[in-house]
Write a protein that holds these residues in place. Structure first.
Motif, PDB file in Angstrom:
ATOM      1  N   GLN A  39       0.605  -1.368   0.056  1.00 36.58           N
ATOM      2  CA  GLN A  39       0.101  -0.317  -0.128  1.00 36.58           C
ATOM      3  C   GLN A  39       0.476   1.277  -0.147  1.00 36.58           C
ATOM      4  O   GLN A  39      -0.056   2.130  -0.072  1.00 36.58           O
ATOM      5  CB  GLN A  39      -1.182  -0.326   1.050  1.00 36.58           C
ATOM      6  N   ARG A  40       1.910   1.538  -0.348  1.00 37.74           N
ATOM      7  CA  ARG A  40       3.481   2.315  -0.516  1.00 37.74           C
ATOM      8  C   ARG A  40       3.667   2.133  -2.021  1.00 37.74           C
ATOM      9  O   ARG A  40       3.773   0.991  -2.931  1.00 37.74           O
ATOM     10  CB  ARG A  40       4.079   2.607   0.221  1.00 37.74           C
ATOM     11  N   THR A  41       4.272   3.203  -2.471  1.00 46.94           N
ATOM     12  CA  THR A  41       4.487   3.632  -3.824  1.00 46.94           C
ATOM     13  C   THR A  41       5.802   3.455  -3.609  1.00 46.94           C
ATOM     14  O   THR A  41       6.315   5.116  -2.875  1.00 46.94           O
ATOM     15  CB  THR A  41       3.558   4.557  -4.774  1.00 46.94           C
ATOM     16  N   HIS A  42       6.506   3.416  -3.800  1.00 41.99           N
ATOM     17  CA  HIS A  42       8.593   3.149  -4.389  1.00 41.99           C
ATOM     18  C   HIS A  42       8.451   3.263  -5.772  1.00 41.99           C
ATOM     19  O   HIS A  42       8.570   3.031  -7.200  1.00 41.99           O
ATOM     20  CB  HIS A  42       9.063   1.997  -3.948  1.00 41.99           C
ATOM     21  N   ARG A  43       9.737   4.968  -5.674  1.00 46.34           N
ATOM     22  CA  ARG A  43      10.310   5.322  -7.229  1.00 46.34           C
ATOM     23  C   ARG A  43      11.541   5.338  -7.154  1.00 46.34           C
ATOM     24  O   ARG A  43      12.391   5.330  -5.712  1.00 46.34           O
ATOM     25  CB  ARG A  43       9.577   6.548  -7.132  1.00 46.34           C
ATOM     26  N   PHE A  44      11.920   5.250  -8.521  1.00 50.57           N
ATOM     27  CA  PHE A  44      13.533   4.533  -8.937  1.00 50.57           C
ATOM     28  C   PHE A  44      13.762   5.649  -9.912  1.00 50.57           C
ATOM     29  O   PHE A  44      13.165   5.361 -10.479  1.00 50.57           O
ATOM     30  CB  PHE A  44      13.787   3.014  -8.731  1.00 50.57           C
ATOM     31  N   GLY A  45      14.990   5.927  -9.762  1.00 48.14           N
ATOM     32  CA  GLY A  45      15.540   6.890 -10.897  1.00 48.14           C
ATOM     33  C   GLY A  45      16.503   6.353 -11.100  1.00 48.14           C
ATOM     34  O   GLY A  45      17.517   4.942 -10.483  1.00 48.14           O
ATOM     35  N   VAL A  46      17.739   6.621 -12.152  1.00 48.09           N
ATOM     36  CA  VAL A  46      18.813   5.650 -12.558  1.00 48.09           C
ATOM     37  C   VAL A  46      19.559   5.738 -11.790  1.00 48.09           C
ATOM     38  O   VAL A  46      20.918   6.603 -11.338  1.00 48.09           O
ATOM     39  CB  VAL A  46      19.061   6.292 -14.153  1.00 48.09           C
ATOM     40  N   ASP A  47      20.325   3.878 -11.634  1.00 49.63           N
ATOM     41  CA  ASP A  47      21.167   4.349 -10.336  1.00 49.63           C
ATOM     42  C   ASP A  47      20.925   5.040  -8.969  1.00 49.63           C
ATOM     43  O   ASP A  47      21.739   5.448  -8.738  1.00 49.63           O
ATOM     44  CB  ASP A  47      22.579   5.185 -11.241  1.00 49.63           C
ATOM     45  N   ASP A  48      19.143   4.733  -8.900  1.00 53.81           N
ATOM     46  CA  ASP A  48      19.368   5.117  -7.518  1.00 53.81           C
ATOM     47  C   ASP A  48      19.109   4.718  -6.489  1.00 53.81           C
ATOM     48  O   ASP A  48      19.247   3.524  -6.977  1.00 53.81           O
ATOM     49  CB  ASP A  48      17.257   5.561  -7.580  1.00 53.81           C
ATOM     50  N   ARG A  49      20.044   5.556  -4.944  1.00 55.37           N
ATOM     51  CA  ARG A  49      20.438   4.525  -3.982  1.00 55.37           C
ATOM     52  C   ARG A  49      19.944   5.500  -2.760  1.00 55.37           C
ATOM     53  O   ARG A  49      20.114   5.093  -2.231  1.00 55.37           O
ATOM     54  CB  ARG A  49      22.152   4.767  -3.747  1.00 55.37           C
ATOM     55  N   SER A  50      18.805   5.968  -3.045  1.00 55.07           N
ATOM     56  CA  SER A  50      17.815   7.168  -1.796  1.00 55.07           C
ATOM     57  C   SER A  50      16.853   5.884  -1.264  1.00 55.07           C
ATOM     58  O   SER A  50      16.623   6.284  -0.175  1.00 55.07           O
ATOM     59  CB  SER A  50      17.292   8.198  -2.349  1.00 55.07           C
ATOM     60  N   HIS A  51      16.610   4.422  -1.551  1.00 55.49           N
ATOM     61  CA  HIS A  51      15.389   4.021  -0.756  1.00 55.49           C
ATOM     62  C   HIS A  51      15.977   3.411   0.668  1.00 55.49           C
ATOM     63  O   HIS A  51      17.642   3.488   0.656  1.00 55.49           O
ATOM     64  CB  HIS A  51      15.286   2.733  -1.881  1.00 55.49           C
ATOM     65  N   PRO A  52      15.570   3.056   1.680  1.00 51.27           N
ATOM     66  CA  PRO A  52      16.380   2.730   2.931  1.00 51.27           C
ATOM     67  C   PRO A  52      16.619   1.532   3.147  1.00 51.27           C
ATOM     68  O   PRO A  52      17.520   0.845   3.496  1.00 51.27           O
ATOM     69  CB  PRO A  52      14.646   2.669   3.717  1.00 51.27           C
ATOM     70  N   ILE A  53      15.949   0.445   2.117  1.00 49.38           N
ATOM     71  CA  ILE A  53      16.649  -0.489   2.073  1.00 49.38           C
ATOM     72  C   ILE A  53      18.052  -0.614   0.418  1.00 49.38           C
ATOM     73  O   ILE A  53      17.735  -1.883  -0.036  1.00 49.38           O
ATOM     74  CB  ILE A  53      16.221  -1.162   2.282  1.00 49.38           C
ATOM     75  N   SER A  54      18.253   0.344   0.008  1.00 47.71           N
ATOM     76  CA  SER A  54      19.444   0.256  -1.283  1.00 47.71           C
ATOM     77  C   SER A  54      19.653  -1.010  -0.926  1.00 47.71           C
ATOM     78  O   SER A  54      20.965  -1.040  -2.542  1.00 47.71           O
ATOM     79  CB  SER A  54      20.024   1.840  -1.307  1.00 47.71           C
ATOM     80  N   ARG A  55      20.061  -0.783  -0.198  1.00 50.33           N
ATOM     81  CA  ARG A  55      22.034  -1.870  -0.516  1.00 50.33           C
ATOM     82  C   ARG A  55      21.663  -3.110  -0.733  1.00 50.33           C
ATOM     83  O   ARG A  55      22.040  -4.493  -1.405  1.00 50.33           O
ATOM     84  CB  ARG A  55      22.662  -2.028   1.237  1.00 50.33           C
ATOM     85  N   GLU A  56      20.580  -3.904   0.573  1.00 47.97           N
ATOM     86  CA  GLU A  56      19.266  -5.333   0.209  1.00 47.97           C
ATOM     87  C   GLU A  56      19.292  -5.259  -1.484  1.00 47.97           C
ATOM     88  O   GLU A  56      18.737  -6.405  -2.504  1.00 47.97           O
ATOM     89  CB  GLU A  56      18.900  -5.061   0.719  1.00 47.97           C
ATOM     90  N   ILE A  57      18.797  -3.833  -1.809  1.00 48.56           N
ATOM     91  CA  ILE A  57      17.976  -3.812  -3.535  1.00 48.56           C
ATOM     92  C   ILE A  57      19.395  -4.005  -4.954  1.00 48.56           C
ATOM     93  O   ILE A  57      18.968  -5.355  -5.399  1.00 48.56           O
ATOM     94  CB  ILE A  57      17.361  -2.495  -4.116  1.00 48.56           C
ATOM     95  N   TYR A  58      20.399  -3.683  -4.435  1.00 43.69           N
ATOM     96  CA  TYR A  58      21.283  -3.457  -5.290  1.00 43.69           C
ATOM     97  C   TYR A  58      22.478  -5.297  -5.096  1.00 43.69           C
ATOM     98  O   TYR A  58      22.859  -5.446  -6.195  1.00 43.69           O
ATOM     99  CB  TYR A  58      22.310  -2.939  -4.913  1.00 43.69           C
ATOM    100  N   GLY A  59      22.010  -5.657  -4.223  1.00 44.90           N
ATOM    101  CA  GLY A  59      22.594  -7.078  -4.005  1.00 44.90           C
ATOM    102  C   GLY A  59      22.164  -7.659  -4.772  1.00 44.90           C
ATOM    103  O   GLY A  59      22.399  -8.931  -5.522  1.00 44.90           O
ATOM    104  N   ASN A  60      19.879  -7.659  -4.386  1.00 43.62           N
ATOM    105  CA  ASN A  60      19.427  -8.916  -5.582  1.00 43.62           C
ATOM    106  C   ASN A  60      20.131  -8.345  -7.192  1.00 43.62           C
ATOM    107  O   ASN A  60      19.342  -9.789  -7.483  1.00 43.62           O
ATOM    108  CB  ASN A  60      18.073  -8.486  -4.494  1.00 43.62           C
ATOM    109  N   LEU A  61      20.073  -7.169  -6.728  1.00 33.78           N
ATOM    110  CA  LEU A  61      19.974  -7.226  -8.989  1.00 33.78           C
ATOM    111  C   LEU A  61      21.651  -7.338  -9.261  1.00 33.78           C
ATOM    112  O   LEU A  61      21.731  -8.552 -10.315  1.00 33.78           O
ATOM    113  CB  LEU A  61      20.326  -5.254  -9.029  1.00 33.78           C
ATOM    114  N   ASP A  62      22.535  -7.159  -8.456  1.00 31.17           N
ATOM    115  CA  ASP A  62      23.724  -7.978  -8.573  1.00 31.17           C
ATOM    116  C   ASP A  62      23.699  -9.329  -9.022  1.00 31.17           C
ATOM    117  O   ASP A  62      24.153 -10.268  -9.811  1.00 31.17           O
ATOM    118  CB  ASP A  62      24.855  -8.001  -8.032  1.00 31.17           C
ATOM    119  N   ARG A  63      22.697 -10.001  -8.014  1.00 31.05           N
ATOM    120  CA  ARG A  63      22.772 -11.611  -7.593  1.00 31.05           C
ATOM    121  C   ARG A  63      21.834 -11.789  -9.337  1.00 31.05           C
ATOM    122  O   ARG A  63      22.157 -12.862  -9.971  1.00 31.05           O
ATOM    123  CB  ARG A  63      22.034 -12.359  -6.478  1.00 31.05           C
TER     124      ARG A  63
END
Length: 653
Positions: free
Chosen positions: A528-552
Motif C-alpha cells: 500500500q505504498r508506492t516506491h519510486r526509482f531513478g537511474v542509479d538511484d540509491r536513496s531507498h532505505p534498503i538500497s544496499r539489499e536492492i543492489y545486492g539482489n540486482l547483482d544476483r
C-alpha cells in the motif's frame, strides 16, 4: 501508510411527499388535460415526448398562452436529433392566435419559443423572436445568452451580456443563471481569441453581483479556470463558495485532474468523504481516472469498493472510467470483468474495452469485441476505428491495419481524422516501411505536426535509417529547438550504428542550447505504498539489499543467455562502463526491489514514465524466466506482459 477510506455516508431517506414535487405541466388548465374516450391526456403525452396528437388536443381545447408554453418546454426538452416541426407549428399557432403581444403571459410564451429555438442550436431564429419582443426579463436574456453559448458562438453571447447590463430597470439584471452559460463557453474555447481576458472580467462581475458564494456560479467559475489550465484561479473561486455542495466539489476535483494535479484531487476526495458528502458518479469517474493515471491499484480498489457501498447508480461513464482504471493499473482481467458486468453497454463501453485490449496486446479479443459491437447493432465511431487501428499497430499487422483504414469511408461511413493518419504513419514507420510512412504524410489532407515527425524519427532510430533520421531531426531542431526527445532519438541512431563521435556531438549540442531531457523513473506499488526509482538511484532505505539482489539477478540471467546491449547506454559514459551502467536502469531497480520483498512467484506490476529501452525489455524476459514470475510493465506507450521468458508484444513495440 495505508490509504483507508472512511465509510460511505448513510443515504438520506428518499421518500418525498408527492405534494412537494410540482409538475411543470400543472400550468396547463384542467380542461386541456381531460380524457376523451379513454385517450391519453395532453399533459401525460408531454411528460414523455411531444406528439402530433398532443398538439391536436391542445388546439381543440382552445388553449391559453401558458398551455402553449408548457408544450414548447416539452419540445425543447426532447432530443435534438428529433425533428423540430411540432415546435415550429406551435410557434406559428401562437402567432396566428395573437398570443405574442405585450402582456405578462405573452412574455412567458415568447421566452418559451425563444428557448425552444435555442435548444435546437438555432440561435439566429431565437434572436428574431427576441428582437420582436416589446418587453424582456432576465429569463428571456438568459435563454438567448445560453442559446448562443451552447451553439459555440461565445463572442455573441458576451455581446448580449453587455447589452443586458446596459438595460434600464431591475427586471433584466444578470443573475445566477446568466453567468454559468457565459463561463462555460469561455471554458470551451480554452481562453482563445477575444475571450482570453474575459474570464477574470466575468469573475469580477460575479463578485459585483454578490454571486461568488452561489454553488451554481462557483462551480462554473472553477470549471472555466480549469479548462484554461489556471489552477490557482480555480482554487480561489472554489474557496469563495460558501458551500459544501457536491457539484462545486466535483468541479474542483475535475479541475485538479484537468491540470494534472492528481494528488490534490485525491486529497479533496478524501476530505469530501470525511465530511459525509456523498460523491456523485462524476466524482467517482474522476477519481478512477486519477488512480489509473497514477497506477495506484490499491487506492483504486478501495474507491471501487466505496462506490459499491454508497449505492451510487452506475452510469456508463463511471463504469467505463472504472474499466480504464483497472486496465491502466495492469489488471486487464479485472477490466474485462467490469465490462462483462455492464448491462447497458454502449459505443463508449466497447471503445474503452477495445482500447484496453489493444494496449495490452490482446489483438484477437479486440477484434472480437469489435465484431460483437456491430452484432449488437451499435455503430462504430471514429474513436472505435482509432482504437482498432492502434491494436493492429501494436501487433505489427500492417496489412490488416491498412485494410481497416481503407474501408473506413466505404464500409463504416467515417471520414479519417488526423489521428487515424498518424496511426497509419506510426504503423508503417515502426514496421520499417519508413518511405511509405513519408508518402502518407505527404498525401494526407492535414499538415504533419511535430509529434508525428518525431514518431518517424523514432522509427529511424529503431531501423538505423540515418539519412531520413538526420533530415527529420534537422527539421525538428528548427521547429522545437528545446525538445529533448528530438536530440535523444538522433543520438540513438548514431549510437546503434556505433558512431559514438556523432552521438557525443548531439549531446554537446543539447548542452550548448541548454536542453534538459526528462529524467527516467519507474515505480512499483508494494504494501500500500508506492516506491519510486531513478537511474542509479540509491536513496531507498534498503538500497544496499536492492543492489545486492540486482547483482544476483544479473548474474543469473547472464547464465541463462542475456547479453547486454550497450547501444542503449547513455552517450556520455566511457565505453568500458557502458555495460555496467545498463544494470542500474530504473526499471531494473524497481524489479529488483519487487523481487526482494514480494512473495516468491507472485506477479509484479511496474510502471515507467518513458518508453522501456531495448536492453531492459530483453532483461525482463530473462527475469521472468529465472524468477518464474509474471511481470506486467507499463511504459508511456503500452503494456508488456512478461511470462516464462517471452513478452506479449512479441518483441514489437
Amino acid at each position: 501508510m495505508p490509504l483507508l477510506l472512511p465509510p460511505p455516508p448513510t443515504p438520506p431517506c428518499a421518500a418525498t411527499s408527492a405534494s412537494s414535487r410540482r409538475d411543470p405541466l400543472d400550468a396547463i388548465p384542467r380542461r386541456s388535460r381531460r380524457r376523451r374516450g379513454g385517450a391519453t391526456t395532453t399533459a401525460s403525452r408531454t411528460r414523455s415526448a411531444l406528439s402530433a396528437a398532443a398538439v391536436r388536443d391542445l388546439l381543440a381545447d382552445d388553449p391559453t398562452p401558458r398551455a402553449f408554453s408548457a408544450l414548447l418546454k416539452a419540445a425543447a426538452a426532447s432530443p435534438r436529433h428529433r425533428p423540430s416541426l411540432l415546435g415550429e407549428q406551435l410557434h406559428a399557432q401562437a402567432v396566428v392566435r395573437g398570443f405574442l403581444g405585450g402582456e405578462e403571459d405573452s412574455i412567458i410564451l415568447a421566452t418559451a419559443v425563444l428557448s425552444f429555438y435555442a435548444s435546437r442550436r438555432e440561435p439566429g431564429l431565437a434572436r428574431r423572436v427576441f428582437d420582436g419582443m416589446p418587453r424582456r426579463n432576465a429569463v428571456t436574456w438568459n435563454a438567448l445568452i445560453k442559446g448562443y453559448a451552447q451553439a459555440g458562438r461565445g463572442e455573441e453571447a458576451i455581446l448580449l451580456f453587455r447589452d443586458m447590463k446596459r438595460q434600464v430597470g431591475g427586471d433584466a439584471a444578470p443573475d445566477k443563471y446568466t453567468f454559468p452559460a457565459l463561463l462555460s463557453c469561455i471554458g470551451r474555447e480554452g481562453g482563445a481569441g477575444c475571450t482570453q481576458v474575459l474570464g477574470g472580467a466575468l469573475h469580477a462581475h460575479v463578485i459585483k453581483a454578490g454571486l461568488e458564494k452561489d454553488p451554481f456560479v462557483g462551480a462554473s467559475l472553477v470549471s472555466m479556470y480549469a479548462a484554461r489550465g489556471t489552477l490557482e484561479d480555480a482554487k480561489f473561486a472554489f474557496d469563495q463558495v460558501d458551500s459544501l455542495d457536491p457539484i462545486v466539489l466535483s468541479s474542483m476535483i475535475s479541475a485538479y485532474v484537468n491540470c494534472e494535479e492528481e494528488e490534490g484531487a485525491l486529497l479533496l476526495f478524501l476530505s469530501m468523504l470525511c465530511q459525509g458528502i456523498k460523491p456523485t458518479e462524476f466524482v467517482y469517474s474522476s477519481v478512477f481516472s486519477v488512480c489509473g493515471r497514477m497506477s495506484i491499484l490499491e487506492m483504486g480498489k478501495q474507491v471501487h469498493a466505496h462506490s459499491l457501498k454508497s449505492d451510487t447508480e452506475k452510469d456508463a461513464a463511471m463504469r467505463n472510467a472504472l474499466l480504464t482504471m483497472y486496465s491502466d493499473c495492469g489488471c486487464i482481467d479485472d477490466a474485462k470483468k467490469v465490462f462483462s458486468s455492464n448491462d447497458n453497454l454502449n459505443v463508449v463501453s466497447y471503445n474503452s474495452m477495445i482500447s484496453a485490449l489493444g494496449q495490452h496486446g490482446y489483438l484477437k479479443e479486440a477484434v472480437e469485441h469489435y465484431r460483437q459491437m456491430k452484432l449488437a447493432g451499435l455503430m462504430p465511431d471514429d474513436v472505435t476505428l482509432l482504437n482498432l487501428l492502434s491494436a493492429f499497430n501494436h501487433a505489427g499487422l500492417v496489412h490488416e491495419g491498412l485494410q481497416i483504414f481503407n474501408s473506413m469511408v466505404d464500409t463504416e461511413g467515417i471520414k479519417p481524422m488526423y489521428q487515424h493518419y498518424a496511426c497509419i504513419v506510426d504503423m508503417l514507420a515502426r514496421s520499417g516501411q519508413i518511405g511509405e510512412a513519408m508518402k502518407v504524410i505527404n498525401v494526407m489532407p492535414f499538415e504533419a505536426e511535430a509529434p508525428l515527425w518525431r514518431i518517424v524519427l523514432g522509427a529511424c532510430s529503431k531501423h538505423r535509417d540515418i539519412e531520413t533520421g538526420e533530415h527529420i531531426a534537422e527539421m525538428l531542431f528548427e521547429i522545437e529547438p528545446y525538445e529533448a526527445t528530438n536530440y535523444i532519438l538522433l543520438g540513438n541512431i548514431y549510437a546503434r550504428l556505433g558512431r559514438w563521435t556523432e552521438a557525443e556531438k548531439v549531446r554537446n549540442l543539447m548542452d550548448g542550447r541548454g536542453v534538459d531531457k526528462d529524467d527516467a523513473f519507474s515505480w512499483i506499488e508494494m504494501g500500500q505504498r508506492t516506491h519510486r526509482f531513478g537511474v542509479d538511484d540509491r536513496s531507498h532505505p534498503i538500497s544496499r539489499e536492492i543492489y545486492g539482489n540486482l547483482d544476483r539477478l544479473i548474474s543469473a540471467i547472464k547464465v541463462a543467455g542475456y547479453v547486454p546491449d550497450i547501444s542503449f547506454a547513455a552517450h556520455n559514459i566511457q565505453r568500458d562502463r557502458k555495460e555496467e551502467s545498463l544494470y542500474y536502469h530504473c526499471e531494473k531497480l524497481a524489479f529488483a526491489f519487487g523481487d526482494l520483498v514480494a512473495p516468491s512467484g507472485g506477479t509484479l506490476r511496474i510502471m515507467k514514465n518513458l518508453r522501456v529501452c531495448g536492453d531492459c525489455h530483453c532483461a525482463y524476459k530473462y527475469f521472468s524466466l529465472v524468477t518464474r514470475r509474471e511481470i506486467i510493465l507499463r511504459d508511456n506507450k503500452r503494456f508488456h506482459h512478461f511470462k516464462r521468458g517471452s513478452c506479449s508484444c512479441g518483441d514489437y513495440w
